[in-house]
Motif scaffolding. Sequence first.
Motif, PDB file in Angstrom:
ATOM      1  N   ILE A  49       0.923  -0.993   0.375  1.00 22.11           N
ATOM      2  CA  ILE A  49      -0.514   0.074  -0.263  1.00 22.11           C
ATOM      3  C   ILE A  49       0.905   0.972   0.147  1.00 22.11           C
ATOM      4  O   ILE A  49       1.849   1.260   0.542  1.00 22.11           O
ATOM      5  N   GLY A  50       0.264   2.638  -0.584  1.00 24.50           N
ATOM      6  CA  GLY A  50       0.822   4.004   0.005  1.00 24.50           C
ATOM      7  C   GLY A  50       0.751   5.249  -1.181  1.00 24.50           C
ATOM      8  O   GLY A  50      -0.744   4.183  -1.532  1.00 24.50           O
ATOM      9  N   LYS A  51       0.948   5.819  -0.386  1.00 23.02           N
ATOM     10  CA  LYS A  51      -0.101   7.156  -1.374  1.00 23.02           C
ATOM     11  C   LYS A  51       0.318   7.738  -2.289  1.00 23.02           C
ATOM     12  O   LYS A  51      -0.695   7.619  -3.047  1.00 23.02           O
ATOM     13  N   ASN A  52       0.861   6.673  -3.225  1.00 26.52           N
ATOM     14  CA  ASN A  52       1.466   7.019  -4.368  1.00 26.52           C
ATOM     15  C   ASN A  52       0.745   5.297  -5.373  1.00 26.52           C
ATOM     16  O   ASN A  52       0.042   5.928  -6.249  1.00 26.52           O
ATOM     17  N   ILE A  53       0.038   5.107  -4.187  1.00 29.23           N
ATOM     18  CA  ILE A  53      -1.144   3.941  -4.406  1.00 29.23           C
ATOM     19  C   ILE A  53      -2.872   4.618  -4.696  1.00 29.23           C
ATOM     20  O   ILE A  53      -3.489   4.735  -5.667  1.00 29.23           O
ATOM     21  N   ASP A  87       3.218  -4.830   3.019  1.00 26.45           N
ATOM     22  CA  ASP A  87       4.528  -4.466   2.565  1.00 26.45           C
ATOM     23  C   ASP A  87       4.302  -2.763   2.314  1.00 26.45           C
ATOM     24  O   ASP A  87       3.151  -2.573   1.591  1.00 26.45           O
ATOM     25  N   LEU A  88       5.400  -1.506   2.303  1.00 22.73           N
ATOM     26  CA  LEU A  88       5.078   0.103   2.255  1.00 22.73           C
ATOM     27  C   LEU A  88       5.354   0.045   0.741  1.00 22.73           C
ATOM     28  O   LEU A  88       6.205  -0.489   0.314  1.00 22.73           O
ATOM     29  N   THR A  89       5.130   0.470  -0.364  1.00 23.61           N
ATOM     30  CA  THR A  89       5.601   1.133  -1.866  1.00 23.61           C
ATOM     31  C   THR A  89       6.977   1.830  -1.343  1.00 23.61           C
ATOM     32  O   THR A  89       6.568   2.842  -0.105  1.00 23.61           O
ATOM     33  N   GLU A  90       7.952   1.975  -1.832  1.00 24.61           N
ATOM     34  CA  GLU A  90       9.146   2.827  -1.637  1.00 24.61           C
ATOM     35  C   GLU A  90       8.754   4.449  -1.330  1.00 24.61           C
ATOM     36  O   GLU A  90       9.238   5.405  -0.795  1.00 24.61           O
ATOM     37  N   GLU A  91       7.780   4.427  -2.500  1.00 28.99           N
ATOM     38  CA  GLU A  91       7.482   6.018  -2.973  1.00 28.99           C
ATOM     39  C   GLU A  91       6.042   6.586  -1.871  1.00 28.99           C
ATOM     40  O   GLU A  91       6.638   7.577  -1.974  1.00 28.99           O
ATOM     41  N   THR A  92       5.712   5.621  -1.232  1.00 26.47           N
ATOM     42  CA  THR A  92       5.086   6.402   0.251  1.00 26.47           C
ATOM     43  C   THR A  92       5.592   7.144   1.124  1.00 26.47           C
ATOM     44  O   THR A  92       5.617   8.164   2.010  1.00 26.47           O
TER      45      THR A  92
END
Length: 207
Positions: A49-53, A87-92
């Motif tokens: 998951i992540g804010k870029n998603i 996991d979290l995305t790297e971009e977040t």
Amino acid sequence: ENGYDETMLLQAVHPKDFEEEDHRLLQIARDSMARILFDEFDLLIVEEIGKNISGDGMDPNVTGRYIPEALDKMDHTPRLQKLVILDLTEETHGNANGLGMADLVTRRLFDKINYEYTYANAITSTELRGTRIPTIMDTDKQAIIVGLKTCNKVEPQDARVVRIKNTMELSTIQISTALLAQAQANPNIEVVGEPEVMQFDADEKLI
């Protein structure tokens, strides 16, 4: 846009017709969103998951998990028992907003959380539930096993499981054999592989 983030429709609207047309176009947009093509199953595995998603970390229109308490009582799909995030995305950059919608997360996700970034989102939106910490398991394998074992009225080997990379990439997903008949009967789904055992590396990370 359609479910593949491609431009699908451009519509010019006269100012006096804006409100009426906006309602019509909103329904088209909702109908065209990417989604999981099963209305009900037991376990959803989300790899990242992540804010870029999504602004919510993972799109609630895909997971069926919503932050406001009132929406939890709505007749939305998909309906599922347990949700695991790996996991979290790297971009977040450690912003884990949305992890509160899960039932289980991994230790590696937990160790990446930047609380300043994460809490800023929740406080601004006034919805704190999205940043609650779910049950933490040390590895992917443990999180998935506990997710399966805590699904009610179904044995782990018979559970209906869906695995996605994230809520923005849904063109290819994995399902358990318990959903295979439904997939084969759905003309919008193409079965492209044979059943295989879920694979983990030496650190029990899902391959």
